[in-house]
Design an enzyme around this catalytic site. Structure first.
Site, PDB file in Angstrom:
ATOM      1  N   ASP A 208       0.835  -1.211   0.000  1.00  0.00           N
ATOM      2  CA  ASP A 208       0.000   0.000   0.000  1.00  0.00           C
ATOM      3  C   ASP A 208       0.862   1.250   0.000  1.00  0.00           C
ATOM      4  O   ASP A 208       2.040   1.228   0.383  1.00  0.00           O
ATOM      5  CB  ASP A 208      -0.975   0.011   1.189  1.00  0.00           C
TER       6      ASP A 208
ATOM      7  N   GLU B  74      -0.083  -1.344   5.579  1.00  0.00           N
ATOM      8  CA  GLU B  74       0.998  -0.956   6.501  1.00  0.00           C
ATOM      9  C   GLU B  74       0.839   0.489   6.938  1.00  0.00           C
ATOM     10  O   GLU B  74       0.995   0.832   8.107  1.00  0.00           O
ATOM     11  CB  GLU B  74       2.366  -1.147   5.838  1.00  0.00           C
TER      12      GLU B  74
HETATM   13 ZN   LIG Z   1       6.704   2.233   4.077  1.00  0.00          ZN
END
Ligand SMILES: [Zn+2]
Length: 385
Positions: A75, A137
């Site tokens: 992401d 994340e």
């Molecule tokens: Zn990163």
């Protein structure tokens, strides 16, 4: 060795998937899965509850424990409100730099791993090589957390993980954790002229915050003697407090948003146990003596484990050998490395590009950085045969 042109092509494809954390990453996962399975890797794809996001875990070489994990999140942060020179989701090259959202954080590393997959596959690996590409994340490491559960369930115990966040290919062995909370105070509204008949949510929140502030001082004394961090202790701070309606109304609701950044996991437990005891013994009984519905509830926004420096760990040793660097540093930003460490997998962070470009408009990775990363992965191959 994988060539830089191939890596650049893969990076262009990866950047073209607009995998902003709020959106799906399934296109990218399918793309990466195809390259890895063509190289002969065994894939395992796990979707999140929404079914729109997935982790990809892939293995080359033998089954079993003791493998090396190459880990990266798929992401990226949003581009809204940022002033980009070109389309952020179209790779653009200029002056030896590759521009695009996610180029340094951290699709550049993923591109290197994918470009190297056929090279790894040509060799007979003596220990497993895993690829772990995760979702979410940037919004709390949710993908990596799910991955740790999957590894536990599948009883896969890798020995070391390299998290390819942008470090300019330097070795990062530590970062603080990031624990974020919203604590909500539910009181009882009433007329300002008779405070004892209500439960003043703002006043209870203030007492709670005072306790947090006292604990923040205690944390300074708990700093490990050799702490490499700046400041060396676990920090705690209140960032937002919101409650009340008017001067003459007893406030029925207040919310406190606070965070701590632990240098050691025990500090987080110390704070949580301590405030909980204060709530249970003092605040809640006093509130509920007036109204049984009154309460204090803490919501966990995110608890991302820190990475505690482990100079003698396998991950540190391997990456030192691969990069020729003997020194390791600590950084201020959080990563998935702490989750690996908590799961018993030694971990360090080492990847192409600079964190200075991450999350910014005109994010880029230098071609020379990708070459350095390919070189590290090439030397890793020699360690696995
Ligand atoms: Zn990163």
């Amino acid at each position: 060795m994988a060539d830089i042109a191939r890596t650049r092509d893969i990076l262009a494809d990866l950047v073209a998937f607009p995998t902003v954390s709020a959106d799906s990453n399934l296109g990218l996962i399918a793309y990466a899965g195809e390259i890895l399975s063509e190289a002969g890797a065994r894939l395992s794809i796990h979707h999140d509850e929404s079914g729109t996001k997935a982790n990809l875990f892939a293995t080359l070489g033998p089954e079993g424990d003791g493998g090396i994990v190459l880990s990266g999140h798929t992401d990226v942060v949003p581009v809204e409100g940022q002033d980009w020179t070109g389309d952020p989701f179209r790779l653009r090259e200029a002056d030896g730099r590759l521009y695009g959202r996610g180029t340094c954080d951290m699709k550049g590393f993923i591109a290197c791993c994918l470009a190297m997959a056929p090279v790894f596959a040509e060799r007979t690996l003596k220990r497993p090589l895993h690829f772990a590409f995760t979702y979410d994340e940037e919004v709390g490491c949710f993908g990596a957390r799910a991955l740790m559960e999957d590894l536990k369930r599948a009883q896969i115990h890798p020995a070391a993980a390299i998290i390819g966040e942008p470090t300019l290919m330097r070795i990062i062995e530590g970062h603080k954790g990031c624990y974020e909370y919203t604590t909500e105070f539910r009181g009882l509204e009433g007329h300002g002229s008779d405070p004892d008949r209500g439960v003043n949510a703002v006043e209870y929140a203030v007492r709670y915050v005072s306790r947090l502030m006292a604990l923040a001082e205690d944390l300074k004394a708990r700093a490990p003697a050799e702490s490499p961090f700046r400041p060396p202790w676990t920090t705690l701070q209140v960032g937002l407090m919101q409650g009340g309606a008017a001067r003459n109304v007893i406030p029925g609701h207040c919310a406190v948003e606070w965070e701590m950044r632990p240098v050691q996991e025990a500090d987080a437990a110390f704070v949580k146990d301590n405030v909980q005891a204060y709530i249970d013994a003092v605040l809640r009984p006093a509130m509920q003596a007036i109204s049984r519905e009154a309460d204090i509830v803490t919501h966990v926004v995110g608890e991302v484990e820190g990475l505690e420096p482990a100079p003698r760990s396998e991950a540190r040793r391997i990456v030192s050998e691969l990069t020729g660097l003997t020194e390791a540093e600590v950084v201020a930003f959080g990563t998935e490395a702490g989750l690996f460490q908590s799961a018993g997998v030694s971990a360090v962070i080492c990847g192409p590009g600079s964190i200075a470009q991450a999350h910014k408009p005109d994010e880029f990775v230098a071609v020379e950085q990708l070459s350095a990363c390919l070189g590290m992965l090439e030397r890793l191959t020699a360690k696995l045969v």
